[in-house]
Write a protein that holds these residues in place. Structure first.
Motif, mmCIF file in Angstrom:
data_model
loop_
_atom_site.group_PDB
_atom_site.id
_atom_site.type_symbol
_atom_site.label_atom_id
_atom_site.label_comp_id
_atom_site.label_asym_id
_atom_site.label_seq_id
_atom_site.Cartn_x
_atom_site.Cartn_y
_atom_site.Cartn_z
ATOM 1 N N GLU A 1 -23.325 -23.587 -0.605
ATOM 2 C CA GLU A 1 -21.983 -23.075 -0.339
ATOM 3 C C GLU A 1 -21.706 -21.869 -1.252
ATOM 4 O OE1 GLU A 1 -20.059 -24.518 2.003
ATOM 5 O OE2 GLU A 1 -18.506 -22.988 1.759
ATOM 6 N N GLY A 2 -21.320 -20.759 -0.681
ATOM 7 C CA GLY A 2 -20.977 -19.577 -1.460
ATOM 8 C C GLY A 2 -22.177 -18.717 -1.847
ATOM 9 N N VAL A 3 -23.377 -19.130 -1.476
ATOM 10 C CA VAL A 3 -24.571 -18.340 -1.791
ATOM 11 C C VAL A 3 -24.782 -17.326 -0.678
ATOM 12 C CG1 VAL A 3 -27.058 -18.393 -2.180
ATOM 13 C CG2 VAL A 3 -25.618 -20.253 -3.047
ATOM 14 N N GLN A 4 -24.849 -16.066 -1.061
ATOM 15 C CA GLN A 4 -25.029 -15.009 -0.072
ATOM 16 C C GLN A 4 -26.449 -15.038 0.487
ATOM 17 O OE1 GLN A 4 -22.796 -12.738 1.095
ATOM 18 N NE2 GLN A 4 -21.256 -13.925 -0.032
ATOM 19 N N PRO A 5 -26.594 -14.851 1.790
ATOM 20 C CA PRO A 5 -27.937 -14.753 2.359
ATOM 21 C C PRO A 5 -28.664 -13.545 1.786
ATOM 22 C CG PRO A 5 -26.270 -14.856 4.090
ATOM 23 C CD PRO A 5 -25.548 -14.723 2.799
ATOM 24 N N MET A 6 -29.967 -13.642 1.643
ATOM 25 C CA MET A 6 -30.727 -12.519 1.110
ATOM 26 C C MET A 6 -31.989 -12.306 1.920
ATOM 27 S SD MET A 6 -32.002 -14.201 -2.393
ATOM 28 C CE MET A 6 -33.351 -15.328 -2.467
ATOM 29 N N THR A 7 -32.485 -11.085 1.880
ATOM 30 C CA THR A 7 -33.695 -10.768 2.623
ATOM 31 C C THR A 7 -34.911 -10.675 1.717
ATOM 32 O OG1 THR A 7 -33.234 -8.414 2.422
ATOM 33 C CG2 THR A 7 -32.438 -9.507 4.403
ATOM 34 N N SER A 8 -34.687 -10.699 0.414
ATOM 35 C CA SER A 8 -35.793 -10.591 -0.519
ATOM 36 C C SER A 8 -35.429 -11.330 -1.801
ATOM 37 C CB SER A 8 -36.073 -9.113 -0.832
ATOM 38 O OG SER A 8 -37.047 -9.003 -1.832
ATOM 39 N N VAL B 1 -36.305 -10.301 -4.707
ATOM 40 C CA VAL B 1 -36.039 -9.274 -5.714
ATOM 41 C C VAL B 1 -34.989 -8.328 -5.156
ATOM 42 C CG1 VAL B 1 -38.304 -9.358 -6.799
ATOM 43 C CG2 VAL B 1 -37.943 -7.840 -4.890
ATOM 44 N N GLU B 2 -34.126 -7.831 -6.038
ATOM 45 C CA GLU B 2 -33.080 -6.937 -5.581
ATOM 46 C C GLU B 2 -33.679 -5.569 -5.248
ATOM 47 O OE1 GLU B 2 -28.822 -5.267 -7.139
ATOM 48 O OE2 GLU B 2 -29.576 -7.190 -7.851
ATOM 49 N N VAL B 3 -33.441 -5.134 -4.037
ATOM 50 C CA VAL B 3 -33.979 -3.853 -3.575
ATOM 51 C C VAL B 3 -32.803 -2.979 -3.169
ATOM 52 C CG1 VAL B 3 -35.416 -2.726 -1.841
ATOM 53 C CG2 VAL B 3 -36.074 -4.965 -2.723
ATOM 54 N N GLN B 4 -32.810 -1.774 -3.646
ATOM 55 C CA GLN B 4 -31.767 -0.821 -3.281
ATOM 56 C C GLN B 4 -32.332 0.086 -2.195
ATOM 57 O OE1 GLN B 4 -29.032 -1.517 -4.163
ATOM 58 N NE2 GLN B 4 -27.728 0.128 -4.820
ATOM 59 N N HIS B 5 -31.743 0.011 -1.000
ATOM 60 C CA HIS B 5 -32.218 0.844 0.098
ATOM 61 C C HIS B 5 -31.509 2.194 0.059
ATOM 62 C CE1 HIS B 5 -34.373 -2.462 1.896
ATOM 63 N NE2 HIS B 5 -33.313 -3.216 1.703
ATOM 64 N N SER B 6 -32.278 3.230 0.261
ATOM 65 C CA SER B 6 -31.651 4.540 0.330
ATOM 66 C C SER B 6 -31.181 4.764 1.761
ATOM 67 C CB SER B 6 -32.637 5.632 -0.092
ATOM 68 O OG SER B 6 -33.759 5.622 0.760
#
Length: 95
Positions: free
Chosen positions: A47-54, A56-61
């Motif tokens: 509950e309250g956990v944001q879905p993620m795709t990776s 590791v944190e990746v910053q997309h340009s």
């Protein structure tokens, strides 16, 4: 959830792979363990956990989505056997 030998045999049949009796025994235990871990994951409170795709944190340009013809019309038309008023001239195919 546990898997039995008949289920392993059915999976092997559907996958069209040959699995002998000794391998069926080992796969039964392994698949049961995997499904047990999946059951444990289902018990976690997300509950309250944001879905993620990776992991590791990746910053997309990001760039603006702008329609651009590339301003290379003359270069492209140099390859045309025939051109007229900035377009390719092609033989008529529909009467």
């Amino acid at each position: 959830m546990a898997v039995d030998k008949d289920t392993v045999a059915q999976i092997a049949k559907l996958a069209r792979i040959k699995v002998d009796d000794a391998q069926q025994e080992a796969l039964t235990k392994e698949l049961s363990n995997i499904l047990g871990w999946v059951d444990e994951l289902g018990e976690l409170d997300t509950e309250g956990v944001q879905p993620m795709t990776s992991v590791v944190e990746v910053q997309h340009s990001l760039r603006k989505d702008v329609v651009n013809d590339g301003d290379r019309q003359d270069d492209i038309l140099k390859n045309a056997p025939e051109s007229k008023q900035g377009y390719f001239v092609v033989p008529r195919v529909v009467e």
